[in-house]
Write a protein that holds these residues in place. Structure first.
Motif, PDB file in Angstrom:
ATOM      1  N   THR A 416      -7.594  -6.939  14.199  1.00  0.00           N
ATOM      2  CA  THR A 416      -7.995  -8.287  14.624  1.00  0.00           C
ATOM      3  C   THR A 416      -6.849  -9.076  15.253  1.00  0.00           C
ATOM      4  O   THR A 416      -7.015 -10.234  15.623  1.00  0.00           O
ATOM      5  N   GLY A 417      -5.657  -8.465  15.322  1.00  0.00           N
ATOM      6  CA  GLY A 417      -4.534  -9.167  15.940  1.00  0.00           C
ATOM      7  C   GLY A 417      -3.405  -9.446  14.964  1.00  0.00           C
ATOM      8  O   GLY A 417      -2.383 -10.012  15.344  1.00  0.00           O
ATOM      9  N   ASN A 418      -3.592  -9.026  13.703  1.00  0.00           N
ATOM     10  CA  ASN A 418      -2.536  -9.205  12.715  1.00  0.00           C
ATOM     11  C   ASN A 418      -1.907  -7.838  12.423  1.00  0.00           C
ATOM     12  O   ASN A 418      -2.505  -7.014  11.745  1.00  0.00           O
ATOM     13  N   PRO A 419      -0.729  -7.571  12.947  1.00  0.00           N
ATOM     14  CA  PRO A 419      -0.177  -6.213  12.866  1.00  0.00           C
ATOM     15  C   PRO A 419       0.452  -5.901  11.505  1.00  0.00           C
ATOM     16  O   PRO A 419       1.662  -5.801  11.375  1.00  0.00           O
ATOM     17  N   TRP A 420      -0.383  -5.707  10.511  1.00  0.00           N
ATOM     18  CA  TRP A 420       0.055  -5.426   9.142  1.00  0.00           C
ATOM     19  C   TRP A 420       0.886  -4.144   9.066  1.00  0.00           C
ATOM     20  O   TRP A 420       1.689  -3.956   8.175  1.00  0.00           O
ATOM     21  N   PHE A 421       0.705  -3.267  10.066  1.00  0.00           N
ATOM     22  CA  PHE A 421       1.352  -1.953  10.031  1.00  0.00           C
ATOM     23  C   PHE A 421       2.799  -1.980  10.535  1.00  0.00           C
ATOM     24  O   PHE A 421       3.524  -0.998  10.430  1.00  0.00           O
ATOM     25  N   LEU A 422       3.244  -3.130  11.066  1.00  0.00           N
ATOM     26  CA  LEU A 422       4.572  -3.155  11.698  1.00  0.00           C
ATOM     27  C   LEU A 422       5.727  -2.788  10.762  1.00  0.00           C
ATOM     28  O   LEU A 422       6.620  -2.036  11.155  1.00  0.00           O
ATOM     29  N   PRO A 423       5.752  -3.311   9.509  1.00  0.00           N
ATOM     30  CA  PRO A 423       6.871  -2.928   8.641  1.00  0.00           C
ATOM     31  C   PRO A 423       6.960  -1.404   8.451  1.00  0.00           C
ATOM     32  O   PRO A 423       8.049  -0.842   8.422  1.00  0.00           O
ATOM     33  N   ILE A 424       5.799  -0.745   8.404  1.00  0.00           N
ATOM     34  CA  ILE A 424       5.803   0.705   8.201  1.00  0.00           C
ATOM     35  C   ILE A 424       6.283   1.410   9.475  1.00  0.00           C
ATOM     36  O   ILE A 424       7.203   2.227   9.452  1.00  0.00           O
ATOM     37  N   VAL A 425       5.666   1.032  10.602  1.00  0.00           N
ATOM     38  CA  VAL A 425       6.038   1.672  11.869  1.00  0.00           C
ATOM     39  C   VAL A 425       7.502   1.362  12.198  1.00  0.00           C
ATOM     40  O   VAL A 425       8.269   2.240  12.610  1.00  0.00           O
ATOM     41  N   GLY A 426       7.901   0.093  11.980  1.00  0.00           N
ATOM     42  CA  GLY A 426       9.272  -0.316  12.288  1.00  0.00           C
ATOM     43  C   GLY A 426      10.287   0.452  11.460  1.00  0.00           C
ATOM     44  O   GLY A 426      11.303   0.923  11.979  1.00  0.00           O
ATOM     45  N   SER A 427      10.012   0.611  10.153  1.00  0.00           N
ATOM     46  CA  SER A 427      10.955   1.357   9.294  1.00  0.00           C
ATOM     47  C   SER A 427      11.041   2.803   9.753  1.00  0.00           C
ATOM     48  O   SER A 427      12.125   3.403   9.769  1.00  0.00           O
ATOM     49  N   TYR A 428       9.902   3.367  10.155  1.00  0.00           N
ATOM     50  CA  TYR A 428       9.897   4.750  10.641  1.00  0.00           C
ATOM     51  C   TYR A 428      10.772   4.859  11.904  1.00  0.00           C
ATOM     52  O   TYR A 428      11.605   5.765  12.028  1.00  0.00           O
ATOM     53  N   TYR A 429      10.606   3.908  12.843  1.00  0.00           N
ATOM     54  CA  TYR A 429      11.399   3.946  14.079  1.00  0.00           C
ATOM     55  C   TYR A 429      12.897   3.799  13.769  1.00  0.00           C
ATOM     56  O   TYR A 429      13.734   4.468  14.375  1.00  0.00           O
TER      57      TYR A 429
END
Ligand SMILES: Cc1cc2nc3c(=O)[nH]c(=O)nc-3n(C[C@H](O)[C@H](O)[C@H](O)COP(=O)(O)OP(=O)(O)OC[C@H]3O[C@@H](n4cnc5c(N)ncnc54)[C@H](O)[C@@H]3O)c2cc1C
Length: 440
Positions: A416-429
């Motif tokens: 819906t526009g709230n990127p809840w997944f960013l901490p996970i994806v960001g830590s992976y990157y």
């Protein structure tokens, strides 16, 4: 509020350093009842659209929830790229060689467009065609960059030069990278002055700029659009939404459809105390703009007055304040420039950028409402260019289809526009960056 950390200079402020010279002003313009075109969002995209619409003889009203230019447009790094980030060889796999070429050329055209706009409107914003150096985080990244440079040269004719590590000090006063790529067709400016100048140009051309008024909804009413704001309503013949990284917050959104297609992300910057000119010349030979090839990239530059280092990056993928992020950015800066260990920070700030699921900026129309957004954190030239092209289309004055217009604009189920997944994806990157470097 007192801020304390060993890296903070006395008088440290949480505020864009750019605002010392060009803080977005308050306006006191009442909301008109009617508009030919209502533009939601008063950043580069909205202002550029307003300017073009006025030049094509249409009445334009720009509405911003904060101050005009308050968003990313007065907070960014001021690095002006000609679509370097968007134009990659991967486009050919997705769109075929011909369409990929059209997209790459369209992105590259954003640079001459912003240069023409600045010159034509006489915008005093310290613009300089200084070039960019992109440091390679690993030798493999250097090889990948060389392939990309070949593709760019073949498809767009953009001049680039691959730089081996042995010659890096001609471009950057650091041995932190494994060589890199120099791109001449890029520039730099003072983003606050550019936002202010573009707003002044739009106003001079006759556009109405209304600030501190949040658009809460856009609904069709017969042949008009009803624009519902927190300070009243307005009717418009046409609407352009240009809210980019600020499209959704706790208070809602002007366009749920657009918010579902954008991944907003905080980017953070610090400014150092003043340094001697010889230090700046040593760290930034030729005063180029610098970025790197990390997944979680750094971008840095000398300030336009040549006295400070401005250092930016994604210090955090969680909801961190600019103050919390500043020491992290300082530590990253010292890894690249060890001689800045004792140089303190005077300003720290953050702003929102918008990524898209396909890595491309977009313009188009949904349910009759025009939009321009998704500059992938690289929108000084691109947002200006998108706004202009959205306006040309809206006015029915486009001679040919803009290559970023009407492409499939993907979202993800349930997003819906709230990127809840960013901490996970960001830590992976971040982990991948560390592992790549260790392997190198
Ligand atoms: C820290 C940082 C560093 C960056 N560095 C660079 C760089 O060096 N080079 C580069 O090319 N790009 C850079 N960028 C990206 C660039 O700044 C943006 O791509 C560009 O400014 C986007 O312009 P815009 O007009 O689309 O959006 P913005 O300037 O963000 O404007 C959107 C506006 O919409 C308004 N708004 C939102 N919702 C509503 C509503 N409901 N009603 C009314 N108004 C609303 C907001 O208040 C905001 O003013 C950076 C961005 C940040 C944050």
């Amino acid at each position: 509020m007192t801020h304390s950390h060993p890296t903070f200079a006395p008088g440290f402020q949480v505020k864009p350093w750019w605002w010392e010279a060009a803080e977005p002003p308050d306006r006191d313009t009442p909301l008109p009842d009617r508009a030919e075109v209502a533009i939601v969002g008063g950043g580069y995209a909205g202002l550029s659209a307003a300017l073009t619409l006025r030049r094509l003889g249409h009445q334009a009203v720009v509405l911003d929830a904060e101050r005009i230019g308050w968003g990313a447009s007065s907070r960014n790094g001021g690095m002006v790229s000609g679509g370097l980030k968007v134009a990659t060889g991967d486009l050919a796999k997705r769109y075929g060689a011909e369409e990929a070429k059209r997209i790459a050329l369209t992105c590259a055209a954003s640079l001459p467009f912003i240069e023409e706009t600045i010159a034509r409107e006489g915008i005093d914003c310290d613009y300089l065609r200084c070039g960019r150096y992109v440091g390679a985080w690993t030798p493999k990244h250097h090889d990948a960059m060389a392939k990309r440079a070949d593709w760019l040269a073949e498809v767009t004719g953009l001049p680039t030069e691959m730089v081996p590590k042995a010659r890096q000090r001609d471009f950057l006063g650091s041995d932190h990278y494994h060589g890199g790529m120099a791109a001449a067709a890029t520039g730099s400016l003072h983003p606050g002055k550019y936002a202010r100048g573009l707003a002044a140009a739009a106003e001079r051309a006759g556009a109405t700029l209304v600030d501190q008024l949040r658009v809460k909804g856009i609904a069709r009413q017969g042949s008009f659009f009803r624009i519902v704001t927190d300070k009243g309503e307005m009717l418009a013949d046409a609407v352009l939404v240009a809210t980019n990284g600020y499209s959704l917050d706790r208070r809602g959104t002007a366009s749920p459809w657009l918010a579902r297609r954008l991944v907003p992300l905080n980017s953070y910057i610090i400014a150092t105390e003043e340094l001697p000119p010889e230090t700046i010349d040593r760290l930034f030979p030729g005063r180029r703009m610098i970025s790197d090839s990390k997944r979680v990239l750094n971008y840095f530059r000398p300030s336009p007055d040549g006295k400070r280092v401005l250092w930016g990056g994604r210090a955090s993928f969680r909801a961190a304040t600019a103050e919390q992020s500043a020491p992290v950015l300082h530590a990253t800066m010292v890894e690249t420039f060890p001689e800045l260990r004792d140089t303190r920070i005077t300003h720290a700030w953050t702003g929102m950028v918008a990524f898209t699921f396909d890595g491309l900026p977009h313009i188009g129309v949904q349910d009759g409402v025009h939009y321009a957004a998704g500059c992938q954190g690289s929108g000084v030239a691109m947002a200006t260019w998108l706004g202009h092209n959205a306006a040309t289309k809206l006015a029915g004055a486009a001679n040919e289809r803009f290559a970023l217009d009407g492409l499939n604009f993907p979202t993800r189920p349930t997003y819906t526009g709230n990127p809840w997944f960013l901490p996970i994806v960001g830590s992976y990157y971040q982990l991948r960056d560390r592992l790549d470097r260790m392997a190198a």
